[in-house]
Design a protein around this motif. Structure first.
Motif, short mmCIF file in Angstrom:
data_model
loop_
_atom_site.label_atom_id
_atom_site.label_comp_id
_atom_site.label_asym_id
_atom_site.label_seq_id
_atom_site.Cartn_x
_atom_site.Cartn_y
_atom_site.Cartn_z
N LYS A 1 0.82 -1.22 0.00
CA LYS A 1 0.00 0.00 0.00
C LYS A 1 0.86 1.28 0.00
CE LYS A 1 -3.51 -2.48 2.63
NZ LYS A 1 -4.43 -2.71 1.51
N CYS A 2 2.16 1.12 0.06
CA CYS A 2 3.05 2.28 0.21
C CYS A 2 3.51 2.81 -1.15
CB CYS A 2 4.26 1.90 1.06
SG CYS A 2 3.84 1.41 2.74
N PHE A 3 2.63 3.55 -1.81
CA PHE A 3 3.01 4.21 -3.05
C PHE A 3 2.12 5.43 -3.26
CE2 PHE A 3 -0.30 1.22 -4.16
CZ PHE A 3 -1.06 1.85 -5.14
N ASP A 4 2.59 6.37 -4.04
CA ASP A 4 1.90 7.64 -4.27
C ASP A 4 1.05 7.54 -5.53
OD1 ASP A 4 1.06 10.22 -4.70
OD2 ASP A 4 3.01 11.13 -4.29
N GLN A 5 -0.25 7.52 -5.36
CA GLN A 5 -1.16 7.35 -6.50
C GLN A 5 -1.18 8.56 -7.43
OE1 GLN A 5 -5.06 5.90 -5.37
NE2 GLN A 5 -4.23 4.57 -3.78
N ASP A 6 -0.59 9.66 -7.00
CA ASP A 6 -0.55 10.85 -7.85
C ASP A 6 0.66 10.86 -8.80
OD1 ASP A 6 -2.88 11.91 -6.74
OD2 ASP A 6 -1.77 12.83 -5.09
N LYS A 7 1.56 9.93 -8.60
CA LYS A 7 2.75 9.85 -9.46
C LYS A 7 2.43 9.09 -10.74
CE LYS A 7 5.58 11.84 -6.52
NZ LYS A 7 6.21 13.15 -6.81
N ASP A 8 3.35 9.19 -11.71
CA ASP A 8 3.17 8.44 -12.96
C ASP A 8 3.26 6.95 -12.67
OD1 ASP A 8 6.14 7.45 -13.83
OD2 ASP A 8 6.24 9.37 -12.78
N ILE A 9 2.74 6.15 -13.59
CA ILE A 9 2.61 4.71 -13.36
C ILE A 9 3.95 4.01 -13.15
CG2 ILE A 9 2.62 4.05 -15.82
CD1 ILE A 9 0.38 2.58 -13.00
N GLU A 10 4.98 4.45 -13.85
CA GLU A 10 6.29 3.83 -13.69
C GLU A 10 6.85 4.11 -12.30
OE1 GLU A 10 9.43 1.54 -15.82
OE2 GLU A 10 7.26 1.79 -15.86
N THR A 11 6.65 5.31 -11.81
CA THR A 11 7.11 5.65 -10.45
C THR A 11 6.33 4.85 -9.42
OG1 THR A 11 7.79 7.88 -11.10
CG2 THR A 11 7.34 7.51 -8.77
N GLN A 12 5.03 4.71 -9.63
CA GLN A 12 4.22 3.92 -8.71
C GLN A 12 4.73 2.48 -8.64
OE1 GLN A 12 -0.09 4.14 -9.08
NE2 GLN A 12 0.04 6.21 -9.91
N ARG A 13 5.03 1.91 -9.77
CA ARG A 13 5.52 0.52 -9.79
C ARG A 13 6.85 0.40 -9.07
NH1 ARG A 13 3.82 -0.46 -16.18
NH2 ARG A 13 1.60 -0.80 -15.75
N PHE A 14 7.70 1.39 -9.26
CA PHE A 14 8.99 1.41 -8.55
C PHE A 14 8.75 1.48 -7.04
CE2 PHE A 14 12.36 3.90 -6.49
CZ PHE A 14 13.44 3.07 -6.71
N GLN A 15 7.86 2.34 -6.62
CA GLN A 15 7.58 2.50 -5.20
C GLN A 15 6.98 1.24 -4.59
OE1 GLN A 15 5.06 5.98 -5.33
NE2 GLN A 15 6.79 7.42 -5.26
N ILE A 16 6.10 0.59 -5.33
CA ILE A 16 5.48 -0.66 -4.85
C ILE A 16 6.54 -1.73 -4.64
CG2 ILE A 16 3.95 -2.58 -5.49
CD1 ILE A 16 2.28 -0.39 -7.03
N LEU A 17 7.39 -1.92 -5.64
CA LEU A 17 8.40 -2.97 -5.54
C LEU A 17 9.45 -2.62 -4.49
CD1 LEU A 17 9.35 -5.69 -6.43
CD2 LEU A 17 10.47 -4.66 -8.41
N THR A 18 9.81 -1.35 -4.38
CA THR A 18 10.76 -0.93 -3.35
C THR A 18 10.23 -1.24 -1.96
OG1 THR A 18 11.69 0.85 -4.70
CG2 THR A 18 11.91 1.08 -2.33
N SER A 19 8.98 -0.90 -1.72
CA SER A 19 8.38 -1.16 -0.42
C SER A 19 8.36 -2.65 -0.11
CB SER A 19 6.95 -0.60 -0.40
OG SER A 19 6.33 -0.86 0.83
N LEU A 20 8.00 -3.46 -1.09
CA LEU A 20 7.98 -4.91 -0.89
C LEU A 20 9.38 -5.46 -0.62
CD1 LEU A 20 5.45 -5.82 -3.72
CD2 LEU A 20 5.08 -6.16 -1.27
#
Length: 278
Positions: free
Chosen positions: A86-105
């Motif tokens: 759940k730790c990602f910024d939904q206001d960011k572009d999709i590539e950044t969101q995917r990076f944030q999701i995987l980083t958090s995991l």
């Protein structure tokens, strides 16, 4: 053919305790396929899942799961509120969101969800380029509370560089090749980042629960995943991880709160503990 008939007859006549014994019998040990070369192809693993033959015979697993769902109606466990997926910024572009999701995991192994969330949210302030070019000691300071922070910092920096030069992975097979990513993380990433459910991610909480009740006595995450996938329809897979993990965080803890559990009347662990205490 006679052997198959004997096995099926055993299932049809088995009691619950006998069925558990049958599940542990050598009939269901995995057989290695000489043609299988890839360790990353989840679809091949699913197609040969050793537990698929008992899907309809063993209804106990679904019944147990439904009781757990009743105990999880409030959805207020750490995994529900601050889970790493759940730790990602939904206001960011999709590539950044995917990076944030995987980083958090990638921060989450051997670390509690609230600690992972705190560190992952700090990283949200930085772009992929920032992290790719950041000195590792500075990155370590941002995630110092997580276990194995030195190793995780290096792998997150490598991920940022991969994202810049090749883009974020788009498949399970691509994701699991990244250092610091196992089957659970890869499946969760694909599920959250792409809304594709390709398997049931297995967590240590799930292994503990399934061995205690028991749903399936197996310490191997892959074997447990295959078993659970054989018991549930694909449309049900997406919620199983969060449901069981939350139950493991709130009730079926390492030191369980059995007095709050609706499964204690059928739980082998509870019966064993109470017998030994007498």
């Amino acid at each position: 053919m006679r052997q198959t008939q004997k096995v099926m007859l055993a299932f049809s006549e088995a009691t619950t305790s006998e069925l558990n014994e049958i599940l542990e019998h050598r009939f269901f040990k995995e057989k290695k396929s000489p043609k299988s070369k890839s360790k990353t192809s989840l679809s091949k693993q699913q197609s040969t899942a050793p537990m698929s033959a008992i899907k309809q015979e063993n209804s106990g697993t679904k019944n147990i799961y439904e009781i757990i769902k009743q105990m999880r109606l409030e959805r207020n466990a750490p995994v529900d509120l601050v889970g790493p997926q759940k730790c990602f910024d939904q206001d960011k572009d999709i590539e950044t969101q995917r990076f944030q999701i995987l980083t958090s995991l990638m921060l989450s192994p051997q670390t509690k969800d609230d600690v992972t969330s705190k560190c992952a949210n700090r990283l949200l302030e930085y772009t992929i380029n920032d992290i790719a070019n950041m000195d590792e000691p500075d990155l370590i300071k941002l995630i110092y509370e997580v276990n194995f922070n030195v190793t995780k910092a290096k792998r997150i920096k490598d991920l940022a560089q991969l994202a810049i030069y090749k883009g974020m992975p788009k498949t399970f097979e691509e994701t699991i090749k990244i250092k610091g990513v196992g089957e659970k993380i890869a499946l969760l990433y694909i599920q959250v980042a792409f809304q594709r459910v390709e398997g049931i991610p297995i967590d240590v909480n799930m292994i503990r629960i399934c061995n205690r009740v028991p749903i399936f006595k197996e310490k191997s995450p892959t074997k447990l995943r295959k078993f659970l996938e054989s018991q549930f329809e694909h449309k049900e897979w997406g919620e199983i991880n969060e449901t069981l993990v939350g139950f493991g965080q709130q009730i079926c803890l390492p030191k369980p709160k059995c007095d709050q559990c609706k499964l204690k009347d059928i739980c082998e662990y509870y019966k064993l503990q109470n017998t030994s205490d007498q």
